[in-house]
Motif scaffolding. Structure first.
Motif, mmCIF file in Angstrom:
data_model
loop_
_atom_site.group_PDB
_atom_site.id
_atom_site.type_symbol
_atom_site.label_atom_id
_atom_site.label_comp_id
_atom_site.label_asym_id
_atom_site.label_seq_id
_atom_site.Cartn_x
_atom_site.Cartn_y
_atom_site.Cartn_z
ATOM 1 N N ARG A 85 -21.445 -32.433 -22.432
ATOM 2 C CA ARG A 85 -21.405 -33.597 -21.559
ATOM 3 C C ARG A 85 -22.779 -34.261 -21.419
ATOM 4 N NH1 ARG A 85 -17.042 -36.310 -21.807
ATOM 5 N NH2 ARG A 85 -17.366 -35.853 -23.803
ATOM 6 N N TRP A 86 -23.858 -33.239 -21.269
ATOM 7 C CA TRP A 86 -25.232 -33.599 -21.088
ATOM 8 C C TRP A 86 -26.456 -33.236 -22.068
ATOM 9 C CZ3 TRP A 86 -29.075 -30.124 -20.458
ATOM 10 C CH2 TRP A 86 -28.547 -28.743 -20.468
ATOM 11 N N LEU A 87 -26.017 -32.061 -22.728
ATOM 12 C CA LEU A 87 -27.309 -31.722 -23.664
ATOM 13 C C LEU A 87 -27.434 -32.578 -25.012
ATOM 14 C CD1 LEU A 87 -28.830 -29.099 -23.860
ATOM 15 C CD2 LEU A 87 -27.159 -28.143 -25.684
ATOM 16 N N PRO A 88 -28.665 -32.856 -24.844
ATOM 17 C CA PRO A 88 -29.018 -33.808 -26.112
ATOM 18 C C PRO A 88 -29.279 -32.870 -27.428
ATOM 19 C CG PRO A 88 -30.930 -33.310 -24.704
ATOM 20 C CD PRO A 88 -29.779 -32.619 -24.036
ATOM 21 N N GLY A 89 -29.127 -33.645 -28.609
ATOM 22 C CA GLY A 89 -29.122 -32.855 -29.743
ATOM 23 C C GLY A 89 -27.857 -32.980 -30.846
ATOM 24 N N SER A 90 -28.079 -32.294 -31.908
ATOM 25 C CA SER A 90 -26.740 -32.484 -32.623
ATOM 26 C C SER A 90 -25.358 -31.837 -32.441
ATOM 27 C CB SER A 90 -27.313 -31.839 -34.058
ATOM 28 O OG SER A 90 -27.456 -30.458 -33.927
#
Length: 241
Positions: A74-79
């Motif tokens: 839900r919140w972690l940026p990235g691939s």
């Protein structure tokens, strides 16, 4: 068309973090400030260590970490691959804490059978077993490169359902453990129903219930809100006014 994080999702993530912090503080206060509640005349100091480690590992290690693993998407940026890797490792650490937490109950003078009699203990064993199976299935179907895309698509709904179900089961298991412990203290040790410890344990149970609501709702809520949807909503509101 641009996208932004849904405000409701951001609010849920914030509330989940606040509730998780409150749970960690309350379980630490209970386990460290009321150590005498975990110590009976038949227990040695080593047994006391195991007794105190059990709630710490199961609540902070198992429940909070597995909840954070759910929220990673839900919140972690990235691939997507990076998110899956973090999710997998967080769940793996949570599983290790859960296994070690159960192991602590099987140590000491009383042995395995004496600690495996209540609904709480049965639910705990089922929960950790399901969690382990879920972790293995998730690893094979979502991380292992050899699995086919069609298989992953078919397994995904069941993976999500079992993940949320196991998390809810962990919360329910913790609640039964708290109730079991408070009942024992009040009947066997004449601890007042309005004592400080009873209030701490009751507050811990309440915040755990709130935490599960925030985590599960955040997991199933839409992640993004399109700018077009926001504009349409604004236009509708203006027209209605």
């Amino acid at each position: 068309m641009g996208t932004v994080y849904s405000p409701s999702l951001l609010a849920l993530l914030f509330l989940a973090r606040v509730a998780g912090l409150a749970v960690a503080v309350l379980v630490l206060i209970w386990a460290l400030a009321f150590k005498s509640s975990f110590l009976t005349p038949s227990l040695s100091q080593q047994d006391l260590l195991y007794a105190v480690l059990h709630p710490l590992l199961m609540v902070i290690g198992f429940i909070l970490l597995s909840g954070e693993a759910i929220l990673v998407h839900r919140w972690l940026p990235g691939s997507r691959g990076f998110k899956k890797l973090v999710h997998l490792w967080l769940q793996g650490v949570a599983l290790g804490c859960g296994i070690f937490g159960i192991w602590t109950r099987f140590q000491g003078k009383d042995g395995v059978v004496a600690n495996f009699f209540s609904l709480h203990s049965w639910m705990g064993l089922v929960c950790v077993s399901l969690f382990a199976a879920q972790w293995v299935i998730g690893f094979l179907n979502f991380w292992h490169r050899g699995e086919g895309r069609r298989v992953r698509i078919r397994v995904l709904p069941w993976h999500v359902f079992l993940g949320l179900y196991t998390y809810a089961l962990a919360i329910a298991t913790a609640e039964t453990g708290l109730l079991e412990k408070v009942t024992f203290l009040q009947t066997m040790r004449n601890v007042s129903k309005h004592s400080t410890e009873a209030m701490v344990v009751n507050a811990l149970g309440l915040v755990l219930a709130l935490l599960s609501a925030f985590v599960i709702l955040a997991a199933v809520s839409p992640k993004y809100q399109t700018i077009q949807t926001k504009l349409l909503y604004s236009d509708t509101t203006t027209f209605s006014s």
